[in-house]
Design an enzyme around this catalytic site. Structure first.
Site, PDB file in Angstrom:
ATOM      1  N   TYR A 130       3.945   9.088 -11.226  1.00  0.00           N
ATOM      2  CA  TYR A 130       2.857   8.514 -10.426  1.00  0.00           C
ATOM      3  C   TYR A 130       1.917   7.670 -11.298  1.00  0.00           C
ATOM      4  O   TYR A 130       1.763   6.470 -11.041  1.00  0.00           O
ATOM      5  CB  TYR A 130       2.102   9.619  -9.670  1.00  0.00           C
ATOM      6  CG  TYR A 130       1.091   9.059  -8.690  1.00  0.00           C
ATOM      7  CD1 TYR A 130       1.499   8.524  -7.472  1.00  0.00           C
ATOM      8  CD2 TYR A 130      -0.265   9.055  -8.983  1.00  0.00           C
ATOM      9  CE1 TYR A 130       0.575   7.988  -6.570  1.00  0.00           C
ATOM     10  CE2 TYR A 130      -1.191   8.533  -8.094  1.00  0.00           C
ATOM     11  CZ  TYR A 130      -0.768   8.001  -6.883  1.00  0.00           C
ATOM     12  OH  TYR A 130      -1.691   7.481  -6.002  1.00  0.00           O
ATOM     13  N   ASN A 154       0.797  -1.238   0.000  1.00  0.00           N
ATOM     14  CA  ASN A 154       0.000   0.000   0.000  1.00  0.00           C
ATOM     15  C   ASN A 154       0.826   1.282   0.000  1.00  0.00           C
ATOM     16  O   ASN A 154       0.350   2.324  -0.440  1.00  0.00           O
ATOM     17  CB  ASN A 154      -0.930  -0.022   1.230  1.00  0.00           C
ATOM     18  CG  ASN A 154      -1.598   1.313   1.463  1.00  0.00           C
ATOM     19  OD1 ASN A 154      -2.513   1.698   0.726  1.00  0.00           O
ATOM     20  ND2 ASN A 154      -1.148   2.057   2.457  1.00  0.00           N
ATOM     21  N   LYS A 162       1.689   3.548 -11.207  1.00  0.00           N
ATOM     22  CA  LYS A 162       0.421   2.920 -10.802  1.00  0.00           C
ATOM     23  C   LYS A 162      -0.146   2.047 -11.934  1.00  0.00           C
ATOM     24  O   LYS A 162      -0.782   1.025 -11.675  1.00  0.00           O
ATOM     25  CB  LYS A 162      -0.588   3.981 -10.358  1.00  0.00           C
ATOM     26  CG  LYS A 162      -0.188   4.690  -9.057  1.00  0.00           C
ATOM     27  CD  LYS A 162      -0.056   3.720  -7.885  1.00  0.00           C
ATOM     28  CE  LYS A 162       0.126   4.434  -6.556  1.00  0.00           C
ATOM     29  NZ  LYS A 162       0.241   3.501  -5.421  1.00  0.00           N
TER      30      LYS A 162
HETATM   31  P1  NAD Z   1      -0.441   8.834   2.730  1.00  0.00           P
HETATM   32  O1  NAD Z   1       0.548   9.796   2.205  1.00  0.00           O
HETATM   33  O2  NAD Z   1      -1.221   9.172   3.951  1.00  0.00           O
HETATM   34  O3  NAD Z   1       0.223   7.403   2.948  1.00  0.00           O
HETATM   35  C1  NAD Z   1       1.314   6.948   2.227  1.00  0.00           C
HETATM   36  C2  NAD Z   1       1.967   5.861   3.037  1.00  0.00           C
HETATM   37  O4  NAD Z   1       3.168   5.438   2.374  1.00  0.00           O
HETATM   38  C3  NAD Z   1       2.379   6.376   4.422  1.00  0.00           C
HETATM   39  O5  NAD Z   1       2.096   5.389   5.382  1.00  0.00           O
HETATM   40  C4  NAD Z   1       3.878   6.577   4.294  1.00  0.00           C
HETATM   41  O6  NAD Z   1       4.564   6.402   5.509  1.00  0.00           O
HETATM   42  C5  NAD Z   1       4.254   5.497   3.288  1.00  0.00           C
HETATM   43  N1  NAD Z   1       5.491   5.871   2.612  1.00  0.00           N
HETATM   44  C6  NAD Z   1       5.732   6.997   1.906  1.00  0.00           C
HETATM   45  N2  NAD Z   1       7.002   6.993   1.462  1.00  0.00           N
HETATM   46  C7  NAD Z   1       7.562   5.838   1.906  1.00  0.00           C
HETATM   47  C8  NAD Z   1       8.839   5.243   1.764  1.00  0.00           C
HETATM   48  N3  NAD Z   1       9.814   5.820   1.058  1.00  0.00           N
HETATM   49  N4  NAD Z   1       9.065   4.044   2.359  1.00  0.00           N
HETATM   50  C9  NAD Z   1       8.094   3.430   3.047  1.00  0.00           C
HETATM   51  N5  NAD Z   1       6.855   3.921   3.206  1.00  0.00           N
HETATM   52  C10 NAD Z   1       6.600   5.121   2.640  1.00  0.00           C
HETATM   53  O7  NAD Z   1      -1.428   8.594   1.510  1.00  0.00           O
HETATM   54  P2  NAD Z   1      -2.559   7.506   1.243  1.00  0.00           P
HETATM   55  O8  NAD Z   1      -3.576   8.202   0.450  1.00  0.00           O
HETATM   56  O9  NAD Z   1      -2.963   6.791   2.467  1.00  0.00           O
HETATM   57  O10 NAD Z   1      -1.768   6.522   0.262  1.00  0.00           O
HETATM   58  C11 NAD Z   1      -1.828   5.105   0.362  1.00  0.00           C
HETATM   59  C12 NAD Z   1      -1.798   4.516  -1.028  1.00  0.00           C
HETATM   60  O11 NAD Z   1      -2.977   4.897  -1.729  1.00  0.00           O
HETATM   61  C13 NAD Z   1      -0.622   4.984  -1.890  1.00  0.00           C
HETATM   62  O12 NAD Z   1      -0.107   3.896  -2.625  1.00  0.00           O
HETATM   63  C14 NAD Z   1      -1.269   5.996  -2.810  1.00  0.00           C
HETATM   64  O13 NAD Z   1      -0.557   6.135  -4.019  1.00  0.00           O
HETATM   65  C15 NAD Z   1      -2.631   5.369  -3.005  1.00  0.00           C
HETATM   66  N6  NAD Z   1      -3.651   6.277  -3.503  1.00  0.00           N
HETATM   67  C16 NAD Z   1      -4.039   7.365  -2.766  1.00  0.00           C
HETATM   68  C17 NAD Z   1      -5.012   8.208  -3.294  1.00  0.00           C
HETATM   69  C18 NAD Z   1      -5.500   9.427  -2.540  1.00  0.00           C
HETATM   70  O14 NAD Z   1      -6.239  10.231  -3.133  1.00  0.00           O
HETATM   71  N7  NAD Z   1      -5.154   9.616  -1.281  1.00  0.00           N
HETATM   72  C19 NAD Z   1      -5.590   7.933  -4.536  1.00  0.00           C
HETATM   73  C20 NAD Z   1      -5.180   6.832  -5.244  1.00  0.00           C
HETATM   74  C21 NAD Z   1      -4.206   5.995  -4.715  1.00  0.00           C
END
Ligand code: NAD
Length: 255
Positions: A158, A94, A162
């Protein structure tokens, strides 16, 4: 919703200290799983762990901060989890990051940072989990994005990474279906987490207005879909990319 569905099951979740990953950690724990969640930094992992113990001191949960692209670290992690709990049933890749820099200004280091975490880490963490998952007939769930389906108006690595996650999911599903290991991904739409917190209010409003359900997703919306894909209700689902996006379609943005 998934009461006791995950009793006796062991779940490993990357990016578990906040946002979507933290909601998934809470969901799996509340439904009986033992959870090892990974965080970027030890301090944020410890803080999240304390919050979980406050919800329920009896939760069986551990946290680690590892480099998700480090093959030795992945192997050590899984050995430690199996030494503690005896098995691994679910891996959720994730953790993810974004970089909205315009193509002509994009540095190679920015490309690498996004693609290493979003794509290479999925390969690395899956590669060393697969033997454990074969034993439990377990599953992998990857967090992709609608940006990987439709592209994105901001930033190239990005959506590229993805889209790769979606392709890797489908490819791994083919490879491991004969072993009873299912591999699926979720493509969230716009979700209210730290990742979207920096959007200016006008952008939040204009994007929000284009979502047919007229709201951003909540981390729990995505966590629920993860639990569905990990549950016995999804036992014939593999190679799927489940969009959880309130009906978001980028063509709406162009109207
Ligand atoms: P977030 O930024 O709150 O969480 C991202 C997570 O990744 C955090 O726990 C962070 O500690 C971890 N992370 C970041 N860089 C890291 C690294 N170098 N090493 C290890 N861990 C790392 O955002 P989120 O929205 O909870 O994102 C979770 C997933 O959902 C991601 O893969 C993101 O791409 C995906 N996503 C999010 C959205 C959105 O709108 N929030 C939309 C589509 C996909």
């Amino acid at each position: 919703m998934f009461e006791n569905e995950f009793k006796g099951k062991v779940v490993v979740i990357s990016g578990g200290s906040r946002g979507i990953g933290f909601a998934a950690v809470k969901g799996f724990l509340a439904n009986g799983a033992k959870v090892c969640f990974l965080s970027h930094y030890e301090e944020t992992g410890a803080k999240a762990l304390a919050a979980l113990k406050e919800i329920n001191p009896d939760y069986e949960v551990m946290t680690k901060a590892i480099d998700l692209c480090d093959f030795k670290a992945a192997q050590e992690l899984y050995k430690e989890v199996v030494a503690k709990w005896g098995r691994i049933d679910v891996l959720i890749n994730n953790a993810g990051t974004d970089c909205p820099t315009w193509l002509t200004k994009l540095k190679q280091s920015e490309w690498d940072a996004v693609c290493n975490l979003n794509q290479k880490a999925v390969f690395n963490m899956s590669k060393y989990a697969i033997d454990y998952l074969k034993k439990t007939k377990g599953c992998i769930i990857n967090t992709a994005s609608v940006a990987g389906v439709y592209g994105s108006p901001t930033g190239l690595p990005y959506p590229a990474s993805k889209a790769a996650v979606i392709a890797m999911t489908k490819s791994m599903a083919y490879s491991f279906a004969p072993n009873g290991v299912r591999v699926n991904c979720i493509a969230p739409g716009v979700v209210e987490t730290d990742m979207t917190a920096g959007m200016p209010d006008f952008a939040k409003k204009s994007v929000g207005d284009t979502i047919p359900m007229k709201r951003f997703g909540q981390p729990e919306d995505i966590a629920n879909a993860m639990m569905f894909l990990a549950s016995s209700a999804a036992s014939y689902v593999t190679g799927a990319c489940l969009q959880v996006d309130g009906g978001y379609r980028p063509s709406n943005l162009l109207n």
